[in-house]
Design a protein around this motif. Structure first.
Motif, PDB file in Angstrom:
ATOM      1  N   LYS A   5      23.951 -25.958  29.130  1.00  0.00           N
ATOM      2  CA  LYS A   5      25.049 -26.398  29.977  1.00  0.00           C
ATOM      3  C   LYS A   5      24.874 -27.876  30.340  1.00  0.00           C
ATOM      4  N   THR A   6      23.703 -28.222  30.795  1.00  0.00           N
ATOM      5  CA  THR A   6      23.425 -29.604  31.169  1.00  0.00           C
ATOM      6  C   THR A   6      23.475 -30.519  29.955  1.00  0.00           C
ATOM      7  N   LYS A   7      22.860 -30.067  28.895  1.00  0.00           N
ATOM      8  CA  LYS A   7      22.828 -30.861  27.668  1.00  0.00           C
ATOM      9  C   LYS A   7      24.240 -31.163  27.180  1.00  0.00           C
ATOM     10  N   TYR A   8      25.055 -30.124  27.094  1.00  0.00           N
ATOM     11  CA  TYR A   8      26.426 -30.297  26.631  1.00  0.00           C
ATOM     12  C   TYR A   8      27.226 -31.168  27.594  1.00  0.00           C
ATOM     13  N   GLY A   9      27.010 -30.942  28.871  1.00  0.00           N
ATOM     14  CA  GLY A   9      27.709 -31.727  29.874  1.00  0.00           C
ATOM     15  C   GLY A   9      27.390 -33.201  29.757  1.00  0.00           C
ATOM     16  N   LEU A  10      26.136 -33.507  29.556  1.00  0.00           N
ATOM     17  CA  LEU A  10      25.721 -34.902  29.393  1.00  0.00           C
ATOM     18  C   LEU A  10      26.355 -35.513  28.152  1.00  0.00           C
ATOM     19  N   GLU A  42      34.520 -25.637  27.839  1.00  0.00           N
ATOM     20  CA  GLU A  42      35.610 -25.518  28.814  1.00  0.00           C
ATOM     21  C   GLU A  42      35.091 -25.320  30.234  1.00  0.00           C
ATOM     22  N   SER A  43      34.184 -24.363  30.355  1.00  0.00           N
ATOM     23  CA  SER A  43      33.666 -24.045  31.692  1.00  0.00           C
ATOM     24  C   SER A  43      32.832 -25.191  32.253  1.00  0.00           C
ATOM     25  N   ILE A  44      32.174 -25.904  31.379  1.00  0.00           N
ATOM     26  CA  ILE A  44      31.339 -27.026  31.828  1.00  0.00           C
ATOM     27  C   ILE A  44      32.223 -28.164  32.336  1.00  0.00           C
ATOM     28  N   ILE A  81      24.664 -31.516  39.673  1.00  0.00           N
ATOM     29  CA  ILE A  81      25.869 -30.735  39.430  1.00  0.00           C
ATOM     30  C   ILE A  81      25.656 -29.748  38.276  1.00  0.00           C
ATOM     31  N   LEU A  82      25.064 -30.248  37.206  1.00  0.00           N
ATOM     32  CA  LEU A  82      24.931 -29.425  36.013  1.00  0.00           C
ATOM     33  C   LEU A  82      23.706 -28.515  36.059  1.00  0.00           C
ATOM     34  N   GLU A  83      22.580 -29.088  36.417  1.00  0.00           N
ATOM     35  CA  GLU A  83      21.317 -28.342  36.315  1.00  0.00           C
ATOM     36  C   GLU A  83      20.886 -27.727  37.636  1.00  0.00           C
ATOM     37  N   GLY A  84      21.379 -28.277  38.717  1.00  0.00           N
ATOM     38  CA  GLY A  84      20.932 -27.789  40.026  1.00  0.00           C
ATOM     39  C   GLY A  84      19.810 -28.660  40.565  1.00  0.00           C
ATOM     40  N   PRO A  85      18.809 -28.050  41.220  1.00  0.00           N
ATOM     41  CA  PRO A  85      17.735 -28.832  41.839  1.00  0.00           C
ATOM     42  C   PRO A  85      16.971 -29.663  40.816  1.00  0.00           C
TER      43      PRO A  85
END
Lengths: 136, 136
Positions: A5-10, A42-44, A81-85
């Motif tokens: 999720k984080t990877k794709y978001g970045l 989409e969800s990201i 936002i993407l990964e959390g803490p």
DNA sequence: TTAATACCCTATCGATTTGATAGACTATGC
DNA sequence: GCATAGTCTATCAAATCGATAGGGTATTAA
């Protein structure tokens, strides 16, 4: 380990930042360009929009676009936002603090001491990187 | 997020290091002192023994003990044994390198660029901390 | 030699998370 | 009003995690 999720978001953010204009870009285009499952993306993108990093436009000619200038988007925000803490352990987290139930005293906890340093070093990196830095 | 395995392993090592003598300590004693499930701790100590950080002695009066001096035990080694890769992404890992299948070019990948810095900052911390530092 | 001790090993299990997919709904622009 | 493209909900298989159970085996003290 970094989640997909984080990877794709970045990657999606980087792609948007790499384009000259700020016209809306379709999910499908981003997904194809970055080799990402479209539905997952989409969800990201939705998450990124709800947290204020992206804007969206529906209908023909619609898509997602950056709201702010890439040089004003800090990696600390993106990561949270993407990964959390950012911290590896809740008891050293600035934004997601939680006490460890098994640990009687943070002040003398060896794990706490080590993870505090790791968090600070990661924070330093994220604070010194904007989205603009990533696409240089 | 740090796994409980790593967390417990660090605590167990710290406890052993905090004792004056290097006599074998029973699993039960470590588990009790650190509030850890004994059975789970067993498997963790086993891992640490197999990787050369701990020695063990069977039978009455047996238990686990540190093989090396705490100041000679680097956190880089401990983390890699317990947690695995220090890098958040395989494509920037020194000891567990793997190519990302979705990424066409590491040199231009924004995720790669960011995660490389994060890895280096974490490595710096782990390299500058020995087990002796954690119990000071 | 024997019995107690304590490490060693395998198997399993529930809960949670992750990554992905399907399908229907809604707003927009022509 | 119709095609387009984002929005939302639900679901699902696979993997991982943390924990537990139970028996096996080596060592030591008596």
């Amino acid at each position: 380990m970094l989640s997909k999720k984080t990877k794709y978001g970045l990657k999606a953010l980087s792609y948007l930042a790499s384009l000259e204009d700020r016209q809306p870009v379709q999910i499908a285009e981003i997904a194809k360009h970055e080799n990402i499952s479209q539905k997952f993306l989409e969800s990201i993108l939705l998450t990124l929009r709800k947290s204020g990093l992206l804007g969206s436009k529906k209908g023909k000619g619609g898509g997602y676009y950056l709201i702010k200038d890439p040089k004003d988007i800090l990696m600390t925000d993106v990561m949270r936002i993407l990964e959390g803490p950012i911290a590896l352990v809740p008891c050293v987290s600035l934004n997601f603090y939680e006490k460890c139930e098994d640990c009687p005293d943070e002040a003398t906890c060896s794990v706490h001491k080590l993870m505090l340093q790791v968090r600070d070093s990661a924070l330093t990196v994220y604070r010194h990187n904007t989205l603009a830095d990533l696409i240089k």
